[in-house]
Design a protein around this motif. Structure first.
Motif, PDB file in Angstrom:
ATOM      1  N   ARG A 165     -14.772  40.320  69.520  1.00  0.00           N
ATOM      2  CA  ARG A 165     -13.682  40.321  68.519  1.00  0.00           C
ATOM      3  C   ARG A 165     -14.129  41.017  67.249  1.00  0.00           C
ATOM      4  N   GLN A 166     -15.376  40.772  66.865  1.00  0.00           N
ATOM      5  CA  GLN A 166     -15.898  41.387  65.644  1.00  0.00           C
ATOM      6  C   GLN A 166     -15.943  42.904  65.799  1.00  0.00           C
ATOM      7  N   ILE A 167     -16.373  43.358  66.979  1.00  0.00           N
ATOM      8  CA  ILE A 167     -16.438  44.806  67.226  1.00  0.00           C
ATOM      9  C   ILE A 167     -15.036  45.408  67.143  1.00  0.00           C
ATOM     10  N   VAL A 168     -14.069  44.736  67.778  1.00  0.00           N
ATOM     11  CA  VAL A 168     -12.695  45.242  67.746  1.00  0.00           C
ATOM     12  C   VAL A 168     -12.200  45.344  66.308  1.00  0.00           C
ATOM     13  N   LEU A 169     -12.413  44.300  65.517  1.00  0.00           N
ATOM     14  CA  LEU A 169     -11.928  44.331  64.138  1.00  0.00           C
ATOM     15  C   LEU A 169     -12.616  45.428  63.327  1.00  0.00           C
ATOM     16  N   ASN A 170     -13.933  45.601  63.527  1.00  0.00           N
ATOM     17  CA  ASN A 170     -14.626  46.631  62.766  1.00  0.00           C
ATOM     18  C   ASN A 170     -14.156  48.038  63.141  1.00  0.00           C
ATOM     19  N   CYS A 171     -13.902  48.261  64.429  1.00  0.00           N
ATOM     20  CA  CYS A 171     -13.380  49.577  64.847  1.00  0.00           C
ATOM     21  C   CYS A 171     -12.000  49.802  64.252  1.00  0.00           C
ATOM     22  N   CYS A 172     -11.246  48.735  64.242  1.00  0.00           N
ATOM     23  CA  CYS A 172      -9.893  48.781  63.707  1.00  0.00           C
ATOM     24  C   CYS A 172      -9.931  49.194  62.230  1.00  0.00           C
ATOM     25  N   ARG A 173     -10.836  48.560  61.461  1.00  0.00           N
ATOM     26  CA  ARG A 173     -10.951  48.880  60.018  1.00  0.00           C
ATOM     27  C   ARG A 173     -11.440  50.301  59.808  1.00  0.00           C
ATOM     28  N   LEU A 174     -12.401  50.710  60.661  1.00  0.00           N
ATOM     29  CA  LEU A 174     -12.968  52.045  60.512  1.00  0.00           C
ATOM     30  C   LEU A 174     -11.897  53.115  60.763  1.00  0.00           C
ATOM     31  N   LEU A 175     -11.099  52.916  61.803  1.00  0.00           N
ATOM     32  CA  LEU A 175     -10.046  53.894  62.107  1.00  0.00           C
ATOM     33  C   LEU A 175      -8.990  53.906  60.995  1.00  0.00           C
ATOM     34  N   VAL A 206      -2.251  48.729  48.338  1.00  0.00           N
ATOM     35  CA  VAL A 206      -3.319  49.063  47.389  1.00  0.00           C
ATOM     36  C   VAL A 206      -4.613  48.321  47.713  1.00  0.00           C
ATOM     37  N   ASP A 207      -4.530  47.299  48.558  1.00  0.00           N
ATOM     38  CA  ASP A 207      -5.740  46.542  48.852  1.00  0.00           C
ATOM     39  C   ASP A 207      -5.867  46.356  50.354  1.00  0.00           C
ATOM     40  N   PRO A 208      -6.532  47.175  51.082  1.00  0.00           N
ATOM     41  CA  PRO A 208      -7.238  48.386  50.636  1.00  0.00           C
ATOM     42  C   PRO A 208      -6.264  49.550  50.389  1.00  0.00           C
ATOM     43  N   PRO A 209      -6.656  50.501  49.531  1.00  0.00           N
ATOM     44  CA  PRO A 209      -5.760  51.642  49.230  1.00  0.00           C
ATOM     45  C   PRO A 209      -5.809  52.683  50.345  1.00  0.00           C
ATOM     46  N   ILE A 210      -5.040  52.458  51.384  1.00  0.00           N
ATOM     47  CA  ILE A 210      -5.203  53.261  52.607  1.00  0.00           C
ATOM     48  C   ILE A 210      -5.002  54.760  52.379  1.00  0.00           C
ATOM     49  N   TRP A 211      -3.969  55.132  51.605  1.00  0.00           N
ATOM     50  CA  TRP A 211      -3.631  56.565  51.506  1.00  0.00           C
ATOM     51  C   TRP A 211      -3.964  57.146  50.148  1.00  0.00           C
ATOM     52  N   TYR A 212      -4.475  56.317  49.273  1.00  0.00           N
ATOM     53  CA  TYR A 212      -4.684  56.725  47.892  1.00  0.00           C
ATOM     54  C   TYR A 212      -5.596  57.945  47.839  1.00  0.00           C
ATOM     55  N   ASP A 213      -5.207  58.920  47.009  1.00  0.00           N
ATOM     56  CA  ASP A 213      -6.041  60.103  46.830  1.00  0.00           C
ATOM     57  C   ASP A 213      -6.190  60.973  48.064  1.00  0.00           C
ATOM     58  N   ASP A 245     -14.724  45.991  52.512  1.00  0.00           N
ATOM     59  CA  ASP A 245     -16.108  46.488  52.610  1.00  0.00           C
ATOM     60  C   ASP A 245     -16.125  47.880  53.229  1.00  0.00           C
ATOM     61  N   VAL A 246     -15.363  48.034  54.310  1.00  0.00           N
ATOM     62  CA  VAL A 246     -15.367  49.318  55.007  1.00  0.00           C
ATOM     63  C   VAL A 246     -14.915  50.422  54.051  1.00  0.00           C
ATOM     64  N   PHE A 247     -13.888  50.142  53.247  1.00  0.00           N
ATOM     65  CA  PHE A 247     -13.407  51.158  52.309  1.00  0.00           C
ATOM     66  C   PHE A 247     -14.463  51.480  51.255  1.00  0.00           C
ATOM     67  N   ALA A 248     -15.216  50.453  50.848  1.00  0.00           N
ATOM     68  CA  ALA A 248     -16.251  50.687  49.843  1.00  0.00           C
ATOM     69  C   ALA A 248     -17.440  51.444  50.441  1.00  0.00           C
ATOM     70  N   LEU A 249     -17.797  51.105  51.695  1.00  0.00           N
ATOM     71  CA  LEU A 249     -18.988  51.692  52.314  1.00  0.00           C
ATOM     72  C   LEU A 249     -18.760  53.114  52.808  1.00  0.00           C
ATOM     73  N   VAL A 250     -17.482  53.426  53.082  1.00  0.00           N
ATOM     74  CA  VAL A 250     -17.197  54.762  53.624  1.00  0.00           C
ATOM     75  C   VAL A 250     -16.332  55.523  52.622  1.00  0.00           C
ATOM     76  N   PRO A 251     -16.945  56.161  51.630  1.00  0.00           N
ATOM     77  CA  PRO A 251     -16.144  56.830  50.591  1.00  0.00           C
ATOM     78  C   PRO A 251     -15.437  58.087  51.113  1.00  0.00           C
ATOM     79  N   ALA A 252     -14.352  58.438  50.434  1.00  0.00           N
ATOM     80  CA  ALA A 252     -13.530  59.575  50.844  1.00  0.00           C
ATOM     81  C   ALA A 252     -14.361  60.854  50.954  1.00  0.00           C
ATOM     82  N   ALA A 253     -15.208  61.094  49.945  1.00  0.00           N
ATOM     83  CA  ALA A 253     -15.968  62.350  49.918  1.00  0.00           C
ATOM     84  C   ALA A 253     -16.815  62.488  51.180  1.00  0.00           C
ATOM     85  N   GLU A 254     -17.360  61.342  51.640  1.00  0.00           N
ATOM     86  CA  GLU A 254     -18.215  61.392  52.822  1.00  0.00           C
ATOM     87  C   GLU A 254     -17.418  61.744  54.081  1.00  0.00           C
ATOM     88  N   ILE A 255     -16.229  61.138  54.188  1.00  0.00           N
ATOM     89  CA  ILE A 255     -15.403  61.429  55.377  1.00  0.00           C
ATOM     90  C   ILE A 255     -15.057  62.912  55.398  1.00  0.00           C
TER      91      ILE A 255
END
Length: 775
Positions: A70-80, A757-764, A24-34
Motif C-alpha cells: 500500500r505504501q508503494i502504491v501511495l508513493n507512486c501515486c504521489r510521484l506521478l 494549493v496544498d499540494p500546488p499541483i499545477w502552480y508555476d 513531502d514529495v512536492f518538497a523533495l522533487v522540485p520543479a527545476a529538477e523535473i
C-alpha cells in the motif's frame, strides 16, 4: 546519464516503503529538477514514469494486501501527481503516455507488443481497480484472512459503492484511512485529466480529452460504481457534523478533502459539449423531448450517459437536497458564526448542478416541480450579491447567472418565485417584505448599480431572466417596483442609449417586463402600476427621444461629465439588512484565472412563444432574424462588444482585437430611428392615459398626498377592455452552444487550478487554457 530500466535497486528508492506525504514529495522533487531531467536525460524520466505505473498495476493485480504494498502504491501515486504536469507542459512529451513501452520488463518479451496497452490506459485502469480495493479503499466484505490474490478481479465493485444514495442503499462504516487513500488516488486522476489545461482554448469542441474519454468508456469496468460513488459521496456530505452545532471543532473531518476531490473529478468527467450531440428529429430540428420518447444511444461518455438516465424521484430528491444543503452552508455561517464547518467548493457544486440540469431534463423538471428550487435560488443570489464587487470572482457571477437563465426558461420557475421570502439571510441589500421575486430583482439591481465594471456583459442576461419570469409575478413589493423603474431611468438616459451599439436592448427588455406584468398580472401589481405613474416622465422622454445629429452629440457630451455608469442617487436604498457585510472587492494580489468571452444573448438563447394552454413552441429562426429592436443580430455578434473582457478594460486591449472595431462606431439619426420606432410603449402609454387623470382627480378632490389611498384605488381599478390586445409571451430559453461549453471548460479548470494549493499541483507550470492574473 541513463540508468538501466533493470536496475531495480536504483528505481525502488523512489517508492521505497518509508512513509512520505504528498507534501513531502512536492518538497523533495522540485520543479527545476523535473524539468532538468526532462531536457537532459529524457530516458530516465520515461523509465521513472513507466516504472511507477508498473508498480500501480502490480498493486492493483495483487490487491495490496500488505502495508508495504500500500505504501508503494501511495508513493507512486504521489510521484506521478508531481511529475505529470511537467510532461503535459512540453508538447514533445504529450504523446508519451499514449505510447506503449516495447518489451521493457515484460518478462522475456514473450507477449506481443501489438496488444500492449498505452501507458495512459494501464495507469487509468490500475487507479480504478485500486479505488475498489478491499481494505485499502473499501471495507472488505470477507472476514477470513486468507484472501487470495485474484479476488480483486472477481469482486463486483457495485457492491462496494462508497456511500448510500443513487442506486445504492447501504452506507458503509466511515473509515478515514480509506477516505485518505481514495483522495490520493482521485488527485492522481484529476492530474491525468489536467492535460486539458495545457492546450489553448479553441472553439473546436471535437477537442475531447483522451484521458477522460478512455476513463469514461466501456473499457473502465468500474465506470458505473465509480460514477455512483463520486456522486453519492458529494451529495451525502453533511459538513455540519450530524446536526450538532460546533461539532466540527471537536472532530477533524476526513471526509471533506474526499468530497472536494470527488466533486472536481466528477465535473471534469462531465465536461462534454451537449450542443454538438443533440439528436436531430425527423424534420432535422432538435427537440428537448427526443430523449424522453425513445432513448437514442447515449453519448460514449458513460458518466454523461449515467447522469442523463437517473430518473427515480427519490434519487432526484437525494441529489437536490444534498446540493442545496451544501450550497446553503455559507449562509448558515452568517447567522450562527462558526457553528458549522465552512465549505469552499461551492463553485464546483454550481458546475455540477448546471451539468445535472443541462444533461438531465427530468431532473430540471423535478427541481422546478416544488418550491425546493428556492433552496438553490437563495444561495445563488447570496453568492451573486456577495461577489459583485470582487474582480477575482467574475466566473462565479457568470455561472450563477447562467443557472438562473436556464431555470428562467421554464414557466414553473416564475410561478415558484411568488412564494413569500421569510428566511432572513443577512445580505447587503435593502430590507423589504415580499416574495422571492422581489429578492431576485433587488439583488439584480444591486449587481447592476454597484457591481464592478467587468460585469457589464451580464446585464443582458440578468434582464432576460427578469423578462422570462415577469408574466408570472403576482405582486411585486414597492421596493422591487422602484428598483425596476430606477434601472429604466438609468438605462434610458440619452448618453447611455447613444454610447454603445447595443445599450438600447436593455430598455427593450425592461419595457417588455412592464408590458408582461401589466397585461398578464395587472391585478395584484398596484405597487408597480403606482411606480410607473410616478415615473411617467421617463416613458414620455423615451417616446420623445430626439433623433437629430445635434441632439445625439449633445447626449454624448453628458457622458463626459458623468463617468459613473449608473447613478446610485435617487435609488432610495434603504438601510441594509442587519448583520450583513458590504460586498468587498478582492484583496490586492488575489490570483484569478482569465476566462474566454461568453456568447452574446442572441447566441445564448432562442425565443419560444407560450401559447394559450401554456405549452411553448420554438419560433422559427427566420422570424427572429431581425431582433425586435430592429437591427440584425450581426451588429451584436461581429464585434461581440459585450464579451467578457471588452467593454471596460483598457489594459486588456491586447487581448481583444474585436474591441478596436467597436471603438469606431458612432450613432446616427437613422440608427436611432430604426429602433426608436419599435419601442413597445403602446400598453404603458394607454395605461397612463387612463389612470393618470383619475389619480390626479383623487389627489385634488381629497387633497391627498398619502400613497396608501392611491394604492387602494389602483388595487380595485381595472383596465379590462382598455389595453391593447395582449401580446404573446416570449421566453428566451438557454440553448446549448459550443461557446458556453468552452467557457465552462476554462472556468472549471481555472477553479480547480486555484483550489489545489496544498499540494500546488499545477502552480508555476506553463498552462495554456487560461492566464493566471493578479487582481
Amino acid at each position: 546519464q541513463p540508468v538501466e530500466a533493470t536496475d531495480d535497486a536504483f528505481w525502488d528508492q523512489f517508492w521505497a516503503d518509508t512513509a512520505t506525504s504528498v507534501q513531502d514529495v512536492f518538497a523533495l522533487v522540485p520543479a527545476a529538477e523535473i524539468r532538468a531531467v526532462r531536457e537532459e536525460s529524457p530516458s530516465n524520466l520515461a523509465t521513472l514514469c513507466y516504472k511507477a505505473v508498473e508498480k500501480l498495476v502490480q498493486g492493483a493485480e495483487s490487491g495490496c494486501h500488505t502495508e508495504k504494498e500500500r505504501q508503494i502504491v501511495l508513493n507512486c501515486c504521489r510521484l506521478l501527481t508531481r511529475i505529470l504536469p511537467y510532461i503535459f507542459e512540453d508538447p514533445d512529451w504529450r504523446g508519451f503516455f499514449w505510447s506503449t513501452v516495447p518489451g521493457a520488463g515484460r518478462g522475456g518479451g514473450d507477449e506481443d507488443d501489438e496488444n500492449a496497452r498505452p501507458l495512459a490506459e494501464s495507469l487509468l485502469l490500475a487507479v480504478t481497480d485500486l479505488l475498489f480495493c478491499p481494505d485499502f479503499t473499501v471495507q472488505s466484505h470477507r472476514r477470513s484472512t486468507v484472501d487470495t490474490a485474484e479476488d480483486i478481479h472477481s469482486i463486483d465493485s457495485c457492491e462496494y459503492i462508497w456511500e448510500a444514495g443513487v442506486g445504492f442503499a447501504h452506507s458503509p462504516q466511515p473509515n478515514y484511512i480509506h477516505d485518505l487513500n481514495r483522495t490520493e488516488l482521485l488527485k492522481l486522476l484529476l492530474t491525468c485529466f489536467s492535460e486539458a489545461m495545457y492546450l489553448p482554448p479553441s472553439s473546436d469542441s471535437s477537442n475531447t480529452n483522451p484521458w477522460v474519454q478512455f476513463f469514461c468508456s466501456t473499457e473502465n469496468r468500474h465506470a458505473l460504481p465509480l460514477f455512483t460513488s463520486l456522486l453519492n459521496v458529494v451529495c451525502a456530505y453533511d459538513p455540519v457534523g450530524y446536526g450538532i452545532p460546533y461539532n466540527h471543532l471537536l472532530f477533524s473531518d476526513y471526509r471533506e478533502p474526499l468530497v472536494e476531490e470527488a466533486a472536481q473529478v466528477l465535473i471534469v468527467t462531465l465536461d462534454y459539449d451537449s450542443s454538438t450531440s443533440s439528436s436531430p428529429t425527423v424534420d432535422g430540428t432538435t427537440t428537448g423531448t427526443a430523449m424522453d420518447d425513445v432513448d437514442p444511444p447515449g453519448p460514449d461518455n458513460l458518466f454523461v450517459n449515467y447522469l442523463s438516465r437517473i430518473h427515480r424521484e427519490e434519487d432526484f430528491q437525494f441529489i437536490l437536497k444534498g446540493v442545496a444543503r451544501l450550497l446553503s452552508n455559507p449562509l448558515v455561517q452568517t447567522y450562527l458564526p462558526n457553528s458549522a464547518k465552512k465549505i469552499q467548493f461551492h463553485q464546483e457544486l454550481l458546475v455540477l448542478f448546471w451539468k445535472l440540469c443541462d444533461f438531465n431534463k427530468k431532473f430540471l423538471f423535478f427541481v422546478l416541480k416544488s418550491s425546493d428550487v428556492l433552496d438553490i435560488l437563495v444561495p445563488i443570489l447570496y453568492f451573486l450579491n456577495d461577489a459583485r464587487a470582487d474582480q477575482s470572482r467574475v466566473g462565479l457571477m457568470h455561472i450563477g447567472v447562467f443557472i438562473l437563465l436556464l431555470l428562467s426558461g421554464e414557466r414553473n420557475f416564475g410561478v415558484r418565485l411568488n412564494k413569500p421570502y421569510s428566511v432572513r439571510v443577512p445580505m447587503d441589500i435593502p430590507v423589504f417584505t415580499g416574495t422571492h421575486a422581489d429578492l431576485l430583482i433587488i439583488v439584480f439591481h444591486k449587481i447592476i448599480t454597484s457591481g464592478h465594471q467587468r460585469l457589464q456583459p451580464l446585464f443582458d442576461c440578468l434582464l432576460t431572466i427578469v423578462v422570462n419570469v415577469s408574466p408570472y409575478l403576482k405582486s411585486l413589493s414597492m421596493v422591487a417596483a422602484n428598483k425596476l423603474l430606477h434601472l429604466l431611468e438609468a438605462f434610458s438616459t440619452t448618453w447611455f442609449l447613444f454610447s454603445a451599439v447595443q445599450n438600447h436592448h436593455l430598455v427593450f427588455f425592461l419595457l417588455e417586463v412592464f408590458n408582461n406584468i401589466i397585461q398578464y398580472q395587472f391585478d395584484g401589481n398596484s405597487n408597480l402600476v403606482y411606480a410607473v405613474i410616478r415615473k411617467r416622465n421617463v416613458f414620455h422622454q423615451l417616446a420623445n427621444l430626439p433623433t437629430d445629429s445635434q441632439a445625439i452629440q449633445k447626449g454624448l457630451q453628458r457622458k463626459k461629465k458623468s463617468p459613473e455608469p449608473i447613478s446610485r442617487t435617487n435609488s432610495q436604498d434603504g438601510v441594509s439588512m442587519e448583520g450583513s457585510r458590504p460586498a468587498a472587492p478582492a484583496e490586492p494580489g488575489t490570483l484569478k484565472t482569465s476566462l474566454v468571452a461568453t456568447p452574446g444573448i442572441d447566441k445564448l438563447t432562442e425565443k419560444s412563444q407560450v401559447s394559450e394552454d401554456g405549452t411553448m413552441r420554438s419560433l422559427e429562426p427566420e422570424a427572429s432574424q431581425l431582433s425586435p429592436e430592429g437591427n440584425p443580430p450581426a451588429a451584436l455578434s461581429d464585434g461581440e462588444p459585450w464579451s467578457e473582457e471588452a467593454s471596460h478594460s483598457r489594459r486588456d486591449r491586447r487581448r481583444l482585437s474585436s474591441a478596436s472595431s467597436v471603438g469606431q462606431w458612432t450613432p446616427t439619426p437613422d440608427w436611432v430611428m430604426s429602433w426608436k420606432s419599435k419601442l413597445p410603449l403602446q400598453t404603458i402609454m394607454r395605461l397612463l392615459q387612463v389612470l393618470v387623470p383619475q389619480v390626479e382627480k383623487i389627489c385634488i378632490d381629497k387633497g391627498l398626498t398619502d400613497e396608501s389611498e392611491i394604492l387602494k384605488f389602483l388595487q380595485h381599478g381595472t383596465l379590462v377592455g382598455l389595453l391593447p390586445v395582449p401580446h404573446p409571451i416570449l421566453i428566451r430559453k438557454y440553448q446549448a452552444n459550443s461557446g458556453t461549453a468552452m467557457w465552462f471548460r476554462t472556468y472549471m479548470w481555472g477553479v480547480i487550478y486555484l483550489r489545489n494549493v496544498d499540494p500546488p499541483i499545477w502552480y508555476d507550470t506553463d498552462v495554456k487554457l487560461f492566464e493566471i492574473q493578479r487582481v
